[in-house]
Design a protein around this motif. Structure first.
Motif, mmCIF file in Angstrom:
data_model
loop_
_atom_site.group_PDB
_atom_site.id
_atom_site.type_symbol
_atom_site.label_atom_id
_atom_site.label_comp_id
_atom_site.label_asym_id
_atom_site.label_seq_id
_atom_site.Cartn_x
_atom_site.Cartn_y
_atom_site.Cartn_z
ATOM 1 N N ARG A 1 0.868 -1.175 0.000
ATOM 2 C CA ARG A 1 0.000 0.000 0.000
ATOM 3 C C ARG A 1 0.908 1.228 0.000
ATOM 4 N NH1 ARG A 1 -5.409 1.045 2.721
ATOM 5 N NH2 ARG A 1 -5.474 -1.202 2.752
ATOM 6 N N GLN A 2 0.571 2.223 -0.846
ATOM 7 C CA GLN A 2 1.388 3.415 -0.942
ATOM 8 C C GLN A 2 0.507 4.615 -1.245
ATOM 9 O OE1 GLN A 2 4.192 3.591 -4.239
ATOM 10 N NE2 GLN A 2 5.767 4.180 -2.777
ATOM 11 N N THR A 3 0.856 5.756 -0.660
ATOM 12 C CA THR A 3 0.152 7.000 -0.932
ATOM 13 C C THR A 3 0.762 7.648 -2.166
ATOM 14 O OG1 THR A 3 -0.274 7.305 1.413
ATOM 15 C CG2 THR A 3 -0.509 9.231 0.022
ATOM 16 N N VAL A 4 -0.084 8.061 -3.104
ATOM 17 C CA VAL A 4 0.365 8.729 -4.327
ATOM 18 C C VAL A 4 -0.369 10.058 -4.451
ATOM 19 C CG1 VAL A 4 0.940 6.614 -5.562
ATOM 20 C CG2 VAL A 4 -1.342 7.525 -5.753
ATOM 21 N N THR A 5 0.184 10.949 -5.236
ATOM 22 C CA THR A 5 -0.472 12.226 -5.482
ATOM 23 C C THR A 5 -0.864 12.314 -6.941
ATOM 24 O OG1 THR A 5 1.667 13.261 -5.890
ATOM 25 C CG2 THR A 5 0.779 13.462 -3.678
ATOM 26 N N GLY A 6 -2.077 12.743 -7.192
ATOM 27 C CA GLY A 6 -2.547 12.948 -8.554
ATOM 28 C C GLY A 6 -2.786 11.691 -9.352
ATOM 29 N N GLY A 7 -3.165 10.592 -8.708
ATOM 30 C CA GLY A 7 -3.429 9.357 -9.427
ATOM 31 C C GLY A 7 -4.676 9.459 -10.284
ATOM 32 N N ARG B 1 3.491 -8.386 -14.667
ATOM 33 C CA ARG B 1 4.301 -8.163 -13.473
ATOM 34 C C ARG B 1 4.622 -6.692 -13.255
ATOM 35 N NH1 ARG B 1 3.221 -12.132 -10.522
ATOM 36 N NH2 ARG B 1 3.490 -14.133 -11.517
ATOM 37 N N ARG B 2 4.243 -5.854 -14.209
ATOM 38 C CA ARG B 2 4.438 -4.411 -14.099
ATOM 39 C C ARG B 2 3.138 -3.724 -14.487
ATOM 40 N NH1 ARG B 2 9.936 -2.909 -17.127
ATOM 41 N NH2 ARG B 2 8.970 -0.894 -16.901
ATOM 42 N N ALA C 1 7.249 -0.245 -6.341
ATOM 43 C CA ALA C 1 8.470 0.527 -6.558
ATOM 44 C C ALA C 1 8.444 1.137 -7.954
ATOM 45 C CB ALA C 1 9.698 -0.361 -6.400
ATOM 46 N N THR C 2 8.830 2.396 -8.065
ATOM 47 C CA THR C 2 8.860 3.083 -9.349
ATOM 48 C C THR C 2 10.072 2.623 -10.154
ATOM 49 O OG1 THR C 2 7.789 5.006 -8.363
ATOM 50 C CG2 THR C 2 8.869 5.334 -10.476
ATOM 51 N N LEU C 3 9.831 2.024 -11.316
ATOM 52 C CA LEU C 3 10.904 1.551 -12.189
ATOM 53 C C LEU C 3 11.331 2.624 -13.175
ATOM 54 C CD1 LEU C 3 9.494 -2.001 -12.839
ATOM 55 C CD2 LEU C 3 11.199 -1.329 -11.157
#
Length: 118
Positions: A58-64, A74-75, A92-94
């Motif tokens: 779980r991750q907080t994002v801005t402007g999704g 897988r991505r 994780a951001t690739l």
């Protein structure tokens, strides 16, 4: 009559159960929730309990804006208001790309292209 019946029964015998039990693939589900502010990865559980999914990350994002699965499975691509992210299942951001700046388009068409309503 019996040879004909045997020939007709052969496809049914070949399609019968082989005795092996195949499990369903463990496919992850990526969700953008809470109005585009929370990104989650879920996987289905093996049993049929009251909680059918396990919260992996779980991750907080801005402007999704939206989430799309890429061809590998897988991505995935996270579209944000300020760009596009390629992420893995652990969120994780690739790679990250900036938004495409398109020129503004004329809001009103020229008089020759206007449609007249009947």
């Amino acid at each position: 009559m019996k040879p004909r019946f045997a020939l007709l029964a052969l496809p049914l015998l070949l399609a019968a159960c082989t005795g092996t039990e195949e499990s369903t693939p463990n496919l992850p589900l990526v969700l953008l929730t809470d109005g585009g502010t929370t990104l989650r990865t879920l996987t289905p559980t093996e049993d049929t309990s009251s909680t059918p999914f396990t919260d992996v990350a779980r991750q907080t994002v801005t402007g999704g804006v939206s989430v799309e699965t890429l061809s590998s499975g897988r991505r995935f691509a996270l579209t944000r208001t300020d760009g596009l992210d390629s992420r893995d299942l652990q969120l994780a951001t690739l790679s990250r790309s900036a938004p495409c700046r398109l020129p503004r388009v004329c809001a009103r068409p020229p008089p020759a292209l206007r449609v007249i309503a009947c």
